[in-house]
Design a protein around this motif. Sequence first.
Motif, PDB file in Angstrom:
ATOM      1  N   ARG A  80       0.825  -1.204   0.000  1.00  0.00           N
ATOM      2  CA  ARG A  80       0.000   0.000   0.000  1.00  0.00           C
ATOM      3  C   ARG A  80       0.865   1.263   0.000  1.00  0.00           C
ATOM      4  NH1 ARG A  80      -4.818  -1.153   4.472  1.00  0.00           N
ATOM      5  NH2 ARG A  80      -5.810  -2.929   3.392  1.00  0.00           N
ATOM      6  N   ALA A  81       2.034   1.178   0.636  1.00  0.00           N
ATOM      7  CA  ALA A  81       2.915   2.342   0.755  1.00  0.00           C
ATOM      8  C   ALA A  81       3.752   2.578  -0.498  1.00  0.00           C
ATOM      9  CB  ALA A  81       3.830   2.176   1.962  1.00  0.00           C
ATOM     10  N   GLY A  82       3.721   1.634  -1.450  1.00  0.00           N
ATOM     11  CA  GLY A  82       4.446   1.849  -2.689  1.00  0.00           C
ATOM     12  C   GLY A  82       5.555   0.869  -2.983  1.00  0.00           C
ATOM     13  N   ASP A 171      17.939   6.415   6.274  1.00  0.00           N
ATOM     14  CA  ASP A 171      18.613   6.194   7.555  1.00  0.00           C
ATOM     15  C   ASP A 171      17.645   6.048   8.723  1.00  0.00           C
ATOM     16  OD1 ASP A 171      21.088   6.275   6.348  1.00  0.00           O
ATOM     17  OD2 ASP A 171      21.400   8.413   6.750  1.00  0.00           O
ATOM     18  N   SER A 172      16.502   6.724   8.659  1.00  0.00           N
ATOM     19  CA  SER A 172      15.566   6.752   9.790  1.00  0.00           C
ATOM     20  C   SER A 172      14.330   5.893   9.564  1.00  0.00           C
ATOM     21  CB  SER A 172      15.139   8.195  10.076  1.00  0.00           C
ATOM     22  OG  SER A 172      14.450   8.752   8.959  1.00  0.00           O
ATOM     23  N   TYR A 173      14.421   4.897   8.670  1.00  0.00           N
ATOM     24  CA  TYR A 173      13.208   4.159   8.315  1.00  0.00           C
ATOM     25  C   TYR A 173      12.609   3.361   9.469  1.00  0.00           C
ATOM     26  CZ  TYR A 173      15.581  -0.448   7.768  1.00  0.00           C
ATOM     27  OH  TYR A 173      16.253  -1.642   7.975  1.00  0.00           O
ATOM     28  N   LEU A 174      13.337   3.149  10.553  1.00  0.00           N
ATOM     29  CA  LEU A 174      12.808   2.419  11.702  1.00  0.00           C
ATOM     30  C   LEU A 174      12.193   3.329  12.767  1.00  0.00           C
ATOM     31  CD1 LEU A 174      15.480  -0.383  12.252  1.00  0.00           C
ATOM     32  CD2 LEU A 174      13.368  -0.440  10.919  1.00  0.00           C
ATOM     33  N   HIS A 178       8.490   7.927  11.156  1.00  0.00           N
ATOM     34  CA  HIS A 178       8.843   7.931   9.737  1.00  0.00           C
ATOM     35  C   HIS A 178       7.590   7.698   8.901  1.00  0.00           C
ATOM     36  CE1 HIS A 178      10.671   6.636   5.933  1.00  0.00           C
ATOM     37  NE2 HIS A 178      11.824   7.150   6.357  1.00  0.00           N
ATOM     38  N   PRO A 179       7.474   8.321   7.730  1.00  0.00           N
ATOM     39  CA  PRO A 179       6.273   8.112   6.884  1.00  0.00           C
ATOM     40  C   PRO A 179       5.988   6.640   6.599  1.00  0.00           C
ATOM     41  CG  PRO A 179       7.589   9.915   6.017  1.00  0.00           C
ATOM     42  CD  PRO A 179       8.387   9.323   7.140  1.00  0.00           C
ATOM     43  N   LEU A 180       7.041   5.840   6.424  1.00  0.00           N
ATOM     44  CA  LEU A 180       6.827   4.416   6.168  1.00  0.00           C
ATOM     45  C   LEU A 180       6.146   3.743   7.341  1.00  0.00           C
ATOM     46  CD1 LEU A 180       7.408   1.840   4.430  1.00  0.00           C
ATOM     47  CD2 LEU A 180       9.456   1.566   5.850  1.00  0.00           C
TER      48      LEU A 180
END
Length: 339
Positions: A80-82, A171-174, A178-180
């Motif tokens: 859904r997020a791409g 770098d900040s995906y966790l 974060h938008p993700l």
Amino acid sequence: MSQSTTLPPHRTAGAPPAVREPAHVPVADVMRAGIVEGVHHGSVVVLAADGSVAFQAGDIEAAFYPRSALKPVQAVGLLRAGLPPLDDPSLALVAASHSGEEQHLATARGILAAGDLTEDELRNVPDLPYDPAVRDEWIRRGLGPTRLAQNCSGKHAAMLLTCRTRGWDLDSYLDPGHPLQRELAAAVEDLTGQGIARVTVDGCGAPLFSVSLHGLTRAAARLATAAPGTKEGRVAHAMRTHPEMVSGSRRDVARLVRAVPGLLAKDGFEGVQIAALPDGRAVGVKIADGGDRARMPVTAAVLARCGVDPDVLAPFATTPVIGGGTPVGALRATKTLAP
């Protein structure tokens, strides 16, 4: 990342489950020569095809951490997020707690390569392969823990690929903000039908969302009944057709999926298991002490309540208790779980 945070509920979600001490009940007995030597407590839920609760034991509404049993829901969230289109083995690995076999490592590398990414950009914790035989061979070769070998690397590779596709910071995906991760939280709330009670850190370092066992099982049923062209249906198809990618070639979950036609199944650390049939019948299991040995016998017992052939389930229904190198008893689900 904070150890425990809350998120505002997604606008389509219900209230978060209550945070309380779960009222677990006995779900498995350890029998040695006809005497109960030990008891595993836990909670189970069985959903009928219409989504109603057909059977429950213990506390199915308390907030708990699904651990890796939530990965199929997160895989839907990534689509859904791409997340770009992946082949079925790769998409199965996105929902996996893999064993660290070469097929798993090669597939994770392929997901990274699709975004011109490398293992160095992964933020999951380094670890040895999960499968004991693979781990022993890994050590004999003089290899140490790596991020790619860690059992969640497929999910993390897909997280990075999604961020690369969307132009989000890698770098900040966790970070839970974060938008993700906000997209994944929204998918969890949508598919479980309830708000997230708490957010903490999973063993791999990713945000871990707390829901109820009922909500988790409801999400499994939604994936299992999804139309083939939907994102939920794509994840379900990949998991059903490539169970060895979701777990490993020697894992009990892969064997169960191969044995029961159309079954969708995922395990999680701390004694969690979900399984769902194509018509929406589904089961959720949580073993209170987190021990893995009771997970599959209890799952087999409640799958029998869904109408799965007991003969098919027989290899999964007991775990031998050994004395002097030979079986002297068995661990099995309590009689209260029997159909």
